[in-house]
Design a protein around this motif. Structure first.
Motif, PDB file in Angstrom:
ATOM      1  N   LYS A   6      45.936   5.235  -0.667  1.00 35.80           N
ATOM      2  CA  LYS A   6      45.348   4.216  -1.186  1.00 35.80           C
ATOM      3  C   LYS A   6      44.166   3.776  -0.549  1.00 35.80           C
ATOM      4  CE  LYS A   6      50.162   2.643  -2.513  1.00 35.80           C
ATOM      5  NZ  LYS A   6      51.242   1.647  -2.362  1.00 35.80           N
ATOM      6  N   PHE A   7      44.280   3.544   0.741  1.00 38.86           N
ATOM      7  CA  PHE A   7      43.371   3.080   1.689  1.00 38.86           C
ATOM      8  C   PHE A   7      42.012   3.848   1.245  1.00 38.86           C
ATOM      9  CE2 PHE A   7      40.227   2.734   5.286  1.00 38.86           C
ATOM     10  CZ  PHE A   7      40.014   1.255   5.304  1.00 38.86           C
ATOM     11  N   ALA A   8      42.024   5.070   1.303  1.00 42.32           N
ATOM     12  CA  ALA A   8      41.060   6.236   1.101  1.00 42.32           C
ATOM     13  C   ALA A   8      40.338   5.824  -0.461  1.00 42.32           C
ATOM     14  CB  ALA A   8      41.385   7.587   1.262  1.00 42.32           C
ATOM     15  N   LEU A   9      41.232   5.596  -1.085  1.00 40.04           N
ATOM     16  CA  LEU A   9      40.821   5.289  -2.612  1.00 40.04           C
ATOM     17  C   LEU A   9      40.004   4.175  -2.924  1.00 40.04           C
ATOM     18  CD1 LEU A   9      40.934   6.117  -5.816  1.00 40.04           C
ATOM     19  CD2 LEU A   9      43.169   4.737  -5.876  1.00 40.04           C
ATOM     20  N   LEU A  10      40.693   3.146  -2.163  1.00 38.12           N
ATOM     21  CA  LEU A  10      39.967   1.670  -2.157  1.00 38.12           C
ATOM     22  C   LEU A  10      38.612   1.870  -1.366  1.00 38.12           C
ATOM     23  CD1 LEU A  10      40.318  -1.480  -2.631  1.00 38.12           C
ATOM     24  CD2 LEU A  10      41.063  -1.474  -0.283  1.00 38.12           C
ATOM     25  N   VAL A  11      38.411   2.423  -0.249  1.00 39.66           N
ATOM     26  CA  VAL A  11      37.159   2.642   0.102  1.00 39.66           C
ATOM     27  C   VAL A  11      35.975   3.368  -0.672  1.00 39.66           C
ATOM     28  CG1 VAL A  11      36.281   3.935   2.289  1.00 39.66           C
ATOM     29  CG2 VAL A  11      37.903   2.475   2.476  1.00 39.66           C
ATOM     30  N   GLY A  12      36.678   4.370  -1.425  1.00 39.33           N
ATOM     31  CA  GLY A  12      35.716   5.403  -2.439  1.00 39.33           C
ATOM     32  C   GLY A  12      35.370   4.383  -3.363  1.00 39.33           C
ATOM     33  N   ALA A  13      36.087   3.589  -3.925  1.00 39.17           N
ATOM     34  CA  ALA A  13      35.850   2.530  -5.093  1.00 39.17           C
ATOM     35  C   ALA A  13      34.921   1.732  -4.710  1.00 39.17           C
ATOM     36  CB  ALA A  13      37.102   2.167  -5.675  1.00 39.17           C
ATOM     37  N   ALA A  14      35.026   1.110  -3.551  1.00 42.48           N
ATOM     38  CA  ALA A  14      33.997   0.156  -2.938  1.00 42.48           C
ATOM     39  C   ALA A  14      32.770   0.893  -2.636  1.00 42.48           C
ATOM     40  CB  ALA A  14      34.565  -0.201  -1.687  1.00 42.48           C
ATOM     41  N   ALA A  15      32.836   2.100  -2.252  1.00 36.36           N
ATOM     42  CA  ALA A  15      31.367   2.886  -1.970  1.00 36.36           C
ATOM     43  C   ALA A  15      30.769   3.088  -3.120  1.00 36.36           C
ATOM     44  CB  ALA A  15      31.914   3.924  -1.084  1.00 36.36           C
ATOM     45  N   GLY A  16      31.392   3.576  -4.306  1.00 34.92           N
ATOM     46  CA  GLY A  16      30.886   3.884  -5.438  1.00 34.92           C
ATOM     47  C   GLY A  16      30.285   2.522  -6.018  1.00 34.92           C
ATOM     48  N   TYR A  17      30.942   1.369  -6.124  1.00 39.92           N
ATOM     49  CA  TYR A  17      30.299   0.212  -6.506  1.00 39.92           C
ATOM     50  C   TYR A  17      29.158   0.018  -5.782  1.00 39.92           C
ATOM     51  CZ  TYR A  17      29.903  -4.571  -7.657  1.00 39.92           C
ATOM     52  OH  TYR A  17      29.473  -5.796  -7.985  1.00 39.92           O
ATOM     53  N   ALA A  21      25.617  -0.147  -7.586  1.00 38.76           N
ATOM     54  CA  ALA A  21      24.929  -1.517  -7.852  1.00 38.76           C
ATOM     55  C   ALA A  21      23.308  -1.355  -7.282  1.00 38.76           C
ATOM     56  CB  ALA A  21      25.670  -2.729  -6.955  1.00 38.76           C
ATOM     57  N   ARG A  22      23.409  -0.672  -5.970  1.00 38.25           N
ATOM     58  CA  ARG A  22      21.909  -0.610  -5.414  1.00 38.25           C
ATOM     59  C   ARG A  22      21.240   0.455  -6.119  1.00 38.25           C
ATOM     60  NH1 ARG A  22      23.255  -0.092   1.057  1.00 38.25           N
ATOM     61  NH2 ARG A  22      23.567  -2.471   1.216  1.00 38.25           N
ATOM     62  N   ALA A  23      21.504   1.583  -6.657  1.00 35.75           N
ATOM     63  CA  ALA A  23      20.880   2.364  -7.386  1.00 35.75           C
ATOM     64  C   ALA A  23      20.423   2.170  -8.718  1.00 35.75           C
ATOM     65  CB  ALA A  23      21.765   3.689  -7.461  1.00 35.75           C
ATOM     66  N   GLY A  24      21.060   1.310  -9.205  1.00 38.19           N
ATOM     67  CA  GLY A  24      20.560   0.677 -10.632  1.00 38.19           C
ATOM     68  C   GLY A  24      21.423   1.206 -11.925  1.00 38.19           C
ATOM     69  N   ARG A  25      21.149   1.035 -12.962  1.00 39.99           N
ATOM     70  CA  ARG A  25      21.563   1.593 -14.200  1.00 39.99           C
ATOM     71  C   ARG A  25      21.666   2.958 -14.244  1.00 39.99           C
ATOM     72  NH1 ARG A  25      25.128  -0.669 -17.732  1.00 39.99           N
ATOM     73  NH2 ARG A  25      24.999   0.517 -19.571  1.00 39.99           N
ATOM     74  N   GLU A  26      20.753   3.611 -14.067  1.00 44.37           N
ATOM     75  CA  GLU A  26      20.811   5.138 -14.150  1.00 44.37           C
ATOM     76  C   GLU A  26      21.925   5.923 -13.182  1.00 44.37           C
ATOM     77  OE1 GLU A  26      18.007   8.842 -12.990  1.00 44.37           O
ATOM     78  OE2 GLU A  26      17.014   7.126 -13.849  1.00 44.37           O
ATOM     79  N   ARG A  27      21.873   5.345 -12.004  1.00 49.69           N
ATOM     80  CA  ARG A  27      23.062   5.769 -11.042  1.00 49.69           C
ATOM     81  C   ARG A  27      24.167   5.408 -11.589  1.00 49.69           C
ATOM     82  NH1 ARG A  27      25.235   9.513  -8.563  1.00 49.69           N
ATOM     83  NH2 ARG A  27      26.330   9.174  -6.831  1.00 49.69           N
ATOM     84  N   TYR A  28      24.488   4.362 -11.988  1.00 52.83           N
ATOM     85  CA  TYR A  28      25.692   3.883 -12.574  1.00 52.83           C
ATOM     86  C   TYR A  28      26.031   4.779 -14.008  1.00 52.83           C
ATOM     87  CZ  TYR A  28      28.858   1.102 -15.586  1.00 52.83           C
ATOM     88  OH  TYR A  28      29.793   0.858 -16.302  1.00 52.83           O
ATOM     89  N   GLU A  29      25.177   5.019 -14.552  1.00 54.02           N
ATOM     90  CA  GLU A  29      25.587   6.077 -15.952  1.00 54.02           C
ATOM     91  C   GLU A  29      26.098   7.268 -15.176  1.00 54.02           C
ATOM     92  OE1 GLU A  29      25.878   5.163 -18.871  1.00 54.02           O
ATOM     93  OE2 GLU A  29      24.980   3.315 -18.727  1.00 54.02           O
TER      94      GLU A  29
END
Length: 104
Positions: A6-17, A21-29
């Motif tokens: 669960k912790f690894a999933l949470l860290v992965g989700a936070a890192a992805g977010y 957010a930093r990379a912009g719309r293209e990276r979000y897509e």
């Protein structure tokens, strides 16, 4: 699921977010497309179907039991209130005086 997973999933989700957010719309897509691929993968969908089967099997029973229990409690409360009202009416209809001082 273990706490470490669960912790690894949470860290992965936070890192992805954060990265998204930093990379912009293209990276979000790109991230969204990858997440969609994972979601639609056969192993994930097998687990989703298994979870759905458990929900379909056990939730109706749990809900039914909850409502049955709530109905029993409500019925008991109504009985108590009705009994209290009967006693109150019976006490009000009885004379309240004594032999020395009769009621009007």
């Amino acid at each position: 699921m273990k706490t470490a997973n669960k912790f690894a999933l949470l860290v992965g989700a936070a890192a992805g977010y954060v990265l998204g957010a930093r990379a912009g719309r293209e990276r979000y897509e790109q991230i969204a497309a990858q997440a969609s691929k994972v979601w639609e993968s056969k192993p994930v969908q097998q687990q989703v179907n298994k979870a759905q089967g458990l929900v379909d099997r056990y939730v109706p029973k749990a809900v039914e039991g909850t409502f049955r229990g709530a109905g029993t409690v409500a019925s008991g409360l109504v009985s108590q209130v009705m009994g209290a009202n009967k006693r109150k009416r019976a006490a009000a209809s009885q004379p309240s005086g004594t032999v020395e001082r009769p009621a009007n």
